[in-house]
Design a protein around this motif. Sequence first.
Motif, PDB file in Angstrom:
ATOM      1  N   LEU A  87       2.238   3.531 -12.341  1.00 46.67           N
ATOM      2  CA  LEU A  87       1.618   2.605 -11.537  1.00 46.67           C
ATOM      3  C   LEU A  87       1.127   1.447 -12.607  1.00 46.67           C
ATOM      4  O   LEU A  87       0.473   0.599 -12.255  1.00 46.67           O
ATOM      5  CB  LEU A  87       0.259   3.048 -11.087  1.00 46.67           C
TER       6      LEU A  87
ATOM      7  N   LEU B  92      -7.114   3.317  -5.538  1.00 48.14           N
ATOM      8  CA  LEU B  92      -6.319   4.260  -5.384  1.00 48.14           C
ATOM      9  C   LEU B  92      -6.919   5.761  -5.543  1.00 48.14           C
ATOM     10  O   LEU B  92      -6.388   6.969  -5.251  1.00 48.14           O
ATOM     11  CB  LEU B  92      -4.927   4.020  -6.344  1.00 48.14           C
TER      12      LEU B  92
ATOM     13  N   ALA C  47       2.586   1.902  -3.463  1.00 42.49           N
ATOM     14  CA  ALA C  47       1.316   2.486  -4.448  1.00 42.49           C
ATOM     15  C   ALA C  47       1.020   3.883  -4.119  1.00 42.49           C
ATOM     16  O   ALA C  47       0.866   4.892  -4.913  1.00 42.49           O
ATOM     17  CB  ALA C  47       0.353   1.667  -4.295  1.00 42.49           C
ATOM     18  N   VAL C  48       0.739   4.457  -2.702  1.00 46.07           N
ATOM     19  CA  VAL C  48       0.314   5.572  -2.494  1.00 46.07           C
ATOM     20  C   VAL C  48       1.221   6.468  -2.695  1.00 46.07           C
ATOM     21  O   VAL C  48       0.847   7.615  -3.261  1.00 46.07           O
ATOM     22  CB  VAL C  48      -0.379   5.396  -0.805  1.00 46.07           C
TER      23      VAL C  48
ATOM     24  N   LEU D  24      -7.820   0.021   0.533  1.00 46.26           N
ATOM     25  CA  LEU D  24      -6.408  -0.485  -0.263  1.00 46.26           C
ATOM     26  C   LEU D  24      -5.946  -1.447   0.662  1.00 46.26           C
ATOM     27  O   LEU D  24      -5.175  -2.437   0.102  1.00 46.26           O
ATOM     28  CB  LEU D  24      -5.647   0.994  -0.304  1.00 46.26           C
TER      29      LEU D  24
ATOM     30  N   VAL E 213       0.643  -1.249   0.124  1.00 50.50           N
ATOM     31  CA  VAL E 213       0.141  -0.030   0.246  1.00 50.50           C
ATOM     32  C   VAL E 213       0.945   1.236  -0.363  1.00 50.50           C
ATOM     33  O   VAL E 213       0.528   1.896  -0.581  1.00 50.50           O
ATOM     34  CB  VAL E 213      -0.885  -0.149   1.158  1.00 50.50           C
TER      35      VAL E 213
ATOM     36  N   LYS F 109       1.551   7.081  -6.235  1.00 49.56           N
ATOM     37  CA  LYS F 109       0.277   8.007  -6.732  1.00 49.56           C
ATOM     38  C   LYS F 109       0.337   9.370  -6.303  1.00 49.56           C
ATOM     39  O   LYS F 109      -0.018  10.325  -7.519  1.00 49.56           O
ATOM     40  CB  LYS F 109      -0.872   7.282  -6.121  1.00 49.56           C
TER      41      LYS F 109
ATOM     42  N   MET G 171      -8.171   6.999  -2.304  1.00 55.57           N
ATOM     43  CA  MET G 171      -7.365   6.877  -1.332  1.00 55.57           C
ATOM     44  C   MET G 171      -7.674   6.412   0.179  1.00 55.57           C
ATOM     45  O   MET G 171      -7.715   7.224   1.088  1.00 55.57           O
ATOM     46  CB  MET G 171      -6.444   8.254  -1.003  1.00 55.57           C
TER      47      MET G 171
END
Length: 583
Positions: free
Chosen positions: A253, A265, A243-244, A273, A240, A247, A268
Amino acid sequence: MRIQFKDMRLMALALCRLWTAVCLVAFASQALSQNEAVAAESCASIFASAVKVQDKAGALFLHGRDSQLHISAFVEKTVQQNQRVTGTKVSKPADKLNVWLEQLGRVADKAGTSTYAREQVKALIHQQYAMTVAEVPESYYTQQTQIARDRGHGNTVLNETQKSVLAQTVVMDQQQSLNLWVDYLVSNETQVYPMWLKYWMFTGMTKLSKFDAETGSFGNRSKETVAPFVEVNYEALAYVADAVVRKINKKSLTDISDPVFVKALDGMNFGKLYGQALYKLGVGRDGYFETNEGRWVLYPRDSDPMPMVKSLEGRNTGWCIAGESTARTYIRDGDFYIYYSRDKKGQNQVPRVAIRMQGDQIAEVRGVAKEQNLDAQIQSGSIVSDKIKTFGVRGEKFTRKDADMKMLTMIDKKVLLGQPLSKGEVVFVREFERPIEGFGWNKDPRIEEILAHRDLKEDVALYLDHVYSKDEIALSAAEFLNAGKTFKVLKGDITVTEEGQRLPELLLGNLNGEFIDSATGLKFPRKVSGDVVLNRITTANGVRLPEEIGGNLDLSNLKTSQGLHLPSVIKGSLKIPKSLMPK
C-alpha cells in the motif's frame, strides 16, 4: 453445476437479501424459476490471479467483522443445500462463508441480467430500508415550517395533506437513492468486485447519513433519518475497493499517500474509508472547466494501466477505472481513449471524456457530468463527435446519442430562459416516439427537470394536434376504464380481459390481449403506437384490427380469419400462420 429454483418472486427476494445484513440469503436456494437456471459465470476477481486466495481472504475478513455470520440461519441453510447437492461437507467458518458467497454470486448474476428481477429486488429493498409515509417523524415537519419561516413565509401550519406530500417526497428520495446502489452493485462494471466486498459495501452504506464535504465524514443513520442514502461515487468506491482488497491480501500500500486513509484501513470501517475517498477526490466542485481545448490520449489494450489510473487521481470523474485493479481488468478487453483538456497552467491534464473499447468496438462513452453524462461545456463543441467519426460504422450509434444530448441541451436552455417549446421539442423530451439516448449511467436528469412543471395531458393533446382535448385523454388503463368517463385516448398500456371490453380510439402504448381466446365484439383502437398481442385467439372472422400498429402484431395461433381486416401499417413484425398470410 446448475441449480434450479421454484418461484420468480422468491428469486427477487433472494436477490434482495444479497444486499441485506439481516436476512441475506435465507431464500436463495428457492430463488429462480424452474425454467431459468442460474448464470454459470460468477463475478470476476478484481485481481487477475489468486482468485481462490482472495475468496478465502474475503471470507476470513467477513468472519473477523462478524464472528457469528457463518452460523447464521441463511448461511447454514445454504451450506446444507450445497452438501445435499455436492456431497461435500464443510465446517470451517471461512469454507462455509465461501459456499454462501458463491451462491450469492450466482444469484447476483441473475439480478444483473433480468430487469424484472432487479425491479423486484428494488421493491423489496425499499420495504427493508426506506421509510414509509407513516414513519416520517414529526420533527421533520417542524423543520419544514421553520425553513418556511426563515424564508419569509410567516408562521405556517401544515395540514395532513401537505404533510403527506412532504412525506411521500422523503420516501421517494430514499427509494431512488437505494435504486442507484442496487443498479451499481449488479452492473457489468462491478462484476470485477468479489461478492464479499459488495456485501461489505452495501451493509456499510446503510449505516451512513449525510456526508460532510469539509471533514470527509458521514453522520450515523438512525430510524428517524429522513435524508436519502449516501450517493454512489464510482471513482471513490473503486479507490476504496482497490485498497481494501490489497489490504486483505497483504499487498503493498506504499503508493497510497493519504495517511488518514491508510489509518482508516486498519479499522476497515466502510463509512470512514468512503468518506475519506470522497474528500480526497474533491467531491463538490462546480463543474466549470478552463477550456475545451486539449488532446486525446490512447491507452492500448493489454498495456500497463497505471499511467491512466494516475492521470485520474483526484479528478472526481466518477469513472470506475480510477481504481488500478478495475482498470487492469478492463484494459485487457480493449483500448481506452481519454480526452484531457487544459488546466490553468495550460497542461492537458483535466479528464473530460473516456471511450472504452471492447475488442474493436466502442463499448461505452463516459463524461464527467452527473451520472457520467458528457458535461454541457464539452457538448457545445464537436470534439467528441469528431473523434467518434474516426471509428466509422462503429461510431454511428454514438452519433445518435450525441445528437440527442445536443437537442436536450438546447431545450434545457430554452426552459431556463422561459421560452415555449415547439411541438417537435415536446415530442422529443416526452419521448413519445422514441427514447432519448445519452451517455450516462442513468437517464439524463435534465429530462425530469424539464418535465417537472409541464402538464402531460396538455403535451399529449399538442402531440395529437389538438384533435382531442386534454379532458379526452387518460394517462392509465385504470383512469380510462373508470365508470362515467368518456376518454377517447389512452397514454399507457391496456390489457384486454373480456370480450366486448371498451377500448380507446387511440392507444399510445401496448395492447395486451394474451388472456382472451376471441376478438369477437372488440372495437379496436384506430391506431396503436406499440405492440398488439393476440397470441391466444384462434378465430378472428370479421374482426377489424387497428389501421396502424407502431410495434409488433402477434396472431400466431390464428386458425380462421374470414373477413379479417389487417392493419394498413405494421411498423414491427407480423406473427401469423403462413397459410393465413396476406397475398
